[in-house]
Design a protein around this motif. Structure first.
Motif, short mmCIF file in Angstrom:
data_model
loop_
_atom_site.label_atom_id
_atom_site.label_comp_id
_atom_site.label_asym_id
_atom_site.label_seq_id
_atom_site.Cartn_x
_atom_site.Cartn_y
_atom_site.Cartn_z
N UNK A 65 0.84 -1.18 0.00
CA UNK A 65 0.00 0.00 0.00
C UNK A 65 0.88 1.25 0.00
N UNK A 66 0.61 2.14 -0.92
CA UNK A 66 1.37 3.39 -1.00
C UNK A 66 0.90 4.33 0.10
N UNK A 67 1.86 4.83 0.86
CA UNK A 67 1.53 5.78 1.92
C UNK A 67 2.53 6.93 1.92
N UNK A 68 2.00 8.13 2.11
CA UNK A 68 2.83 9.31 2.29
C UNK A 68 2.43 9.95 3.61
N UNK A 69 3.41 10.28 4.41
CA UNK A 69 3.17 10.85 5.72
C UNK A 69 3.85 12.20 5.80
N UNK A 70 3.05 13.25 5.86
CA UNK A 70 3.59 14.60 5.97
C UNK A 70 3.57 15.05 7.43
N UNK A 71 4.59 15.77 7.81
CA UNK A 71 4.66 16.27 9.18
C UNK A 71 5.52 17.53 9.21
N UNK A 72 5.53 18.18 10.37
CA UNK A 72 6.40 19.33 10.56
C UNK A 72 5.70 20.68 10.58
N UNK A 73 4.41 20.68 10.35
CA UNK A 73 3.69 21.95 10.39
C UNK A 73 3.63 22.52 11.79
N UNK A 74 3.17 23.74 11.88
CA UNK A 74 3.05 24.38 13.17
C UNK A 74 2.65 25.84 13.03
N UNK A 75 2.67 26.53 14.15
CA UNK A 75 2.34 27.95 14.18
C UNK A 75 3.59 28.75 14.49
N UNK A 76 3.92 29.69 13.63
CA UNK A 76 5.12 30.50 13.81
C UNK A 76 4.80 31.97 13.54
N UNK A 77 5.77 32.80 13.89
CA UNK A 77 5.67 34.22 13.58
C UNK A 77 6.27 34.47 12.20
N UNK A 78 5.84 35.55 11.58
CA UNK A 78 6.41 35.94 10.29
C UNK A 78 7.93 36.08 10.42
N UNK A 79 8.63 35.58 9.42
CA UNK A 79 10.08 35.64 9.43
C UNK A 79 10.76 34.40 9.96
N UNK A 80 9.99 33.57 10.63
CA UNK A 80 10.56 32.34 11.18
C UNK A 80 10.57 31.22 10.14
N UNK A 81 11.08 30.07 10.55
CA UNK A 81 11.26 28.95 9.63
C UNK A 81 10.55 27.70 10.12
N UNK A 82 10.21 26.85 9.19
CA UNK A 82 9.70 25.51 9.47
C UNK A 82 10.26 24.57 8.42
N UNK A 83 10.39 23.31 8.80
CA UNK A 83 10.77 22.28 7.83
C UNK A 83 9.71 21.20 7.82
N UNK A 84 9.11 21.00 6.66
CA UNK A 84 8.12 19.95 6.49
C UNK A 84 8.83 18.69 6.00
N UNK A 85 8.36 17.56 6.47
CA UNK A 85 8.89 16.26 6.06
C UNK A 85 7.79 15.43 5.43
N UNK A 86 8.17 14.65 4.45
CA UNK A 86 7.24 13.71 3.82
C UNK A 86 7.98 12.39 3.70
N UNK A 87 7.48 11.40 4.41
CA UNK A 87 8.08 10.07 4.37
C UNK A 87 7.14 9.14 3.64
N UNK A 88 7.69 8.36 2.72
CA UNK A 88 6.85 7.52 1.88
C UNK A 88 7.18 6.05 2.07
N UNK A 89 6.22 5.20 1.77
CA UNK A 89 6.41 3.76 1.86
C UNK A 89 5.47 3.10 0.87
N UNK A 90 5.80 1.86 0.55
CA UNK A 90 4.91 1.08 -0.30
C UNK A 90 5.24 1.14 -1.77
N UNK A 91 6.28 1.88 -2.17
CA UNK A 91 6.69 1.88 -3.56
C UNK A 91 8.18 2.20 -3.64
N UNK A 92 8.73 2.02 -4.84
CA UNK A 92 10.16 2.28 -5.04
C UNK A 92 10.34 3.79 -5.15
N UNK A 93 10.72 4.38 -4.05
CA UNK A 93 10.77 5.83 -3.93
C UNK A 93 11.66 6.47 -4.99
N UNK A 94 12.73 5.79 -5.34
CA UNK A 94 13.70 6.34 -6.29
C UNK A 94 13.07 6.67 -7.65
#
Length: 123
Positions: free
Chosen positions: A1-30
């Motif tokens: 089963x193909x699955x994608x899992x996104x994470x890393x969101x949040x609440x920040x002030x203008x000018x700040x940074x965030x890093x979102x991640x997406x981890x996948x499984x169930x297929x040949x990612x390459x």
């Protein structure tokens, strides 16, 4: 089963940074191009950034150029979206998507989607 899992969101002030991640499984990612989309309140979903399967090609929507960086590590089945200098207009639910072939900024190109992660930027 193909699955994608996104994470890393949040609440920040203008000018700040965030890093979102997406981890996948169930297929040949390459073999898969991956994209990040976002949908703000009352707005249509738009393609933010995408990356080729071999990390040789990138796309960024004009509004994030110079502030967002997409990257991937095929050994970790993961893609990241580093978001710097965030603005209130970046507030949206962010989604990752994947599919075979070259990357595309258009949502209807992608068959596989992760759940969204909320990014809220306050001024």
């Amino acid at each position: 089963e193909v699955q994608l899992q996104a994470s890393g969101g949040g609440s920040v002030q203008a000018g700040e940074s965030l890093t979102l991640s997406c981890t996948v499984s169930g297929f040949i990612f390459d073999d898969f191009a991956v994209a990040w989309f976002r949908q703000g309140p009352g707005k249509e979903r738009e393609g933010v950034s995408c990356i080729t399967s071999t990390e040789r090609g990138y796309y960024y929507i004009d509004s994030v150029k110079g502030r967002f960086t997409i990257s991937r590590d095929n050994t970790k089945n993961s893609v990241w979206l580093q978001m710097d200098a965030l603005k209130p207009e970046d507030t949206a639910v962010y989604y990752c998507a994947a599919d075979l072939g070259p990357p595309s900024p258009y949502a209807n190109y992608y068959q596989h989607w992760g759940q969204g992660t909320q990014v809220t930027v306050s001024s």
